[in-house]
Design an enzyme around this catalytic site. Structure first.
Site, PDB file in Angstrom:
ATOM      1  N   GLU A 120      63.514  22.443  14.702  1.00  0.00           N
ATOM      2  CA  GLU A 120      64.959  22.545  14.953  1.00  0.00           C
ATOM      3  C   GLU A 120      65.355  22.909  16.383  1.00  0.00           C
ATOM      4  OE1 GLU A 120      66.456  25.314  11.965  1.00  0.00           O
ATOM      5  OE2 GLU A 120      65.943  23.975  10.320  1.00  0.00           O
ATOM      6  N   GLU A 136      61.410  18.780   3.617  1.00  0.00           N
ATOM      7  CA  GLU A 136      62.160  19.844   2.928  1.00  0.00           C
ATOM      8  C   GLU A 136      63.236  19.239   2.023  1.00  0.00           C
ATOM      9  OE1 GLU A 136      63.596  22.884   5.636  1.00  0.00           O
ATOM     10  OE2 GLU A 136      61.859  22.703   6.958  1.00  0.00           O
TER      11      GLU A 136
HETATM   12  C1  HXH Z   1      65.452  24.923   7.036  1.00  0.00           C
HETATM   13  N1  HXH Z   1      66.582  25.002   7.904  1.00  0.00           N
HETATM   14  C2  HXH Z   1      64.231  25.620   7.620  1.00  0.00           C
HETATM   15  O1  HXH Z   1      63.400  24.697   8.288  1.00  0.00           O
HETATM   16  C3  HXH Z   1      63.377  26.322   6.558  1.00  0.00           C
HETATM   17  O2  HXH Z   1      62.371  27.054   7.207  1.00  0.00           O
HETATM   18  C4  HXH Z   1      64.218  27.261   5.733  1.00  0.00           C
HETATM   19  O3  HXH Z   1      63.410  27.919   4.737  1.00  0.00           O
HETATM   20  C5  HXH Z   1      65.313  26.517   5.098  1.00  0.00           C
HETATM   21  C6  HXH Z   1      65.824  25.426   5.705  1.00  0.00           C
HETATM   22  C7  HXH Z   1      67.725  24.197   7.523  1.00  0.00           C
HETATM   23  C8  HXH Z   1      69.022  24.695   8.092  1.00  0.00           C
HETATM   24  C9  HXH Z   1      69.350  24.548   9.398  1.00  0.00           C
HETATM   25  C10 HXH Z   1      70.564  25.016   9.912  1.00  0.00           C
HETATM   26  C11 HXH Z   1      71.467  25.624   9.087  1.00  0.00           C
HETATM   27  C12 HXH Z   1      71.133  25.786   7.767  1.00  0.00           C
HETATM   28  C13 HXH Z   1      69.930  25.321   7.278  1.00  0.00           C
HETATM   29  O4  HXH Z   1      72.656  26.042   9.630  1.00  0.00           O
HETATM   30  C14 HXH Z   1      73.735  26.147   8.818  1.00  0.00           C
HETATM   31  C15 HXH Z   1      74.313  27.377   8.666  1.00  0.00           C
HETATM   32  C16 HXH Z   1      75.404  27.511   7.832  1.00  0.00           C
HETATM   33  C17 HXH Z   1      75.902  26.398   7.156  1.00  0.00           C
HETATM   34  C18 HXH Z   1      75.308  25.169   7.309  1.00  0.00           C
HETATM   35  C19 HXH Z   1      74.224  25.039   8.147  1.00  0.00           C
END
Ligand code: HXH
Length: 339
Positions: A138, A245
């Protein structure tokens, strides 16, 4: 659901065996409570949180491997492959990494020394068990024209932190497949930035072998043709692809309702149709895709309970809260039987 009942249900990973691996993210609690289901259906595992920097390396001189080791032991016991997640990320990373003892910011050189030492220790420890690592997670900015997301990694290390991480991982285990992993990977703007980053890494000779499409999707988005375009664009780099994922949220991104305690029949039907279409597409691209990993195993526990909306449950998996196959499962199995 007990083991006898499980035996009559086709194994998901067997159904897709000829096309790609089928994985699940697990944690010590899910291997305890859903171990039978996980052992039956999935042939690959990823630690949901237990191999992240903050979980493994809470202080400079202290590594905490217990939870990660338990997951690796479960994988060994059941003959499962394992993916490693994740070496470099802006979240779930210990503050000490970026600081001197007095709280001041570390030098670039010291940050890279610490990164090398962390990667050496972790990747070497799991060399015999983990065949692929999400090396960098990311780092692309979601919006705007900036390529990289602001982070301490970028502030202190400069953009080279990305190449360094891949180099260190490759030195620690030359046999490991190394992945760049990101979400919103099918959004055209972000897709093109991910493509540009990975292309530039390849041009610099950085050891990178694959792109992980996180695939945190919903009933409504992204559109199939956006997913298709993303797969084609990434595959054009000549790299291996994995869905790392996968989940299918019942809710639109804007939908913040918290009143539902069970999925409606309509949601379940939309989800089954969506999963069917997704796996049909994935099978079309099986020559590029080596694994499809779900970010959970069943609907009783997933990270989407309480996230991103507090007090809201979600039902994103192929198995319900009682670990029984949903219509989504049977529609996915139907796709597999047609290859
Ligand atoms: C993933 N991120 C990670 O790779 C993993 O390690 C974790 O366990 C779960 C999901 C996904 C993600 C990225 C940004 C994000 C949310 C999830 O940012 C947001 C915050 C609030 C609302 C929407 C997106």
């Amino acid at each position: 659901m007990n083991h006898l009942e499980n035996k009559r249900i086709p194994k998901l990973s067997d159904a897709f065996g000829a096309a790609f691996d089928i994985g699940a993210a697990v944690n010590p609690r899910t291997i305890e409570r859903a171990g039978g289901l996980i052992a039956h259906h999935y042939n690959s595992l990823t630690a949901e949180n237990e191999m992240k920097f903050v979980s493994l390396h809470p202080a400079e001189e202290r590594y905490t491997f217990e939870a990660a080791d338990r997951i690796v032991a479960f994988a060994r016991e059941h003959g499962k492959k394992m993916r490693g997640h994740t070496l470099v990320w802006h979240n779930q990373t210990s503050d000490w990494l970026f600081q001197e003892a007095d709280g001041s910011t570390v030098s670039r050189e010291k940050l890279f020394d610490r990164l090398k030492s962390h990667i050496d220790t972790v990747v070497s420890r799991y060399k015999d068990d983990i065949y692929a690592w999400d090396v960098v997670n990311e780092v692309i900015a979601d919006e705007g024209s900036e390529l990289l997301r602001p982070s301490k990694w970028l502030d202190i290390g400069g953009p080279e932190f990305i190449a360094k991480a891949f180099q260190f991982a490759h030195e620690a285990d030359p046999n490991a497949q190394l992945f760049y992993n990101d979400y919103n990977e099918s959004d055209p703007l972000k897709r093109d930035k991910i493509y540009a980053l990975v292309k530039s890494l390849l041009e610099q000779g950085v050891p990178i072998h694959g792109i992980g499409l996180q695939a945190h999707w919903s009933l409504y988005a992204p559109a199939l043709d956006e997913i298709r375009a993303a797969i084609e664009k990434y595959a054009s780099l000549g790299l291996r692809l994995q869905l790392t994922e996968l989940d299918v949220s019942m809710f639109r991104h804007e939908d913040k309702r918290t009143d539902l305690t069970a999925p409606s029949e309509e949601m379940l039907e939309l989800q089954a149709a969506r999963y069917e279409a997704l796996f049909q597409l994935l099978l079309e691209y099986r020559s590029h895709i080596d694994a499809v990993t779900f970010w959970g195993a069943a609907d009783d526990y997933t990270w989407l309970n309480d996230f991103p909306v507090r007090g809201r449950k979600n039902w994103p998996m192929l198995f319900n809260e009682r670990h029984e196959p949903k219509d989504s499962f049977w529609r996915v199995i139907k796709q597999a039987s047609q290859v």
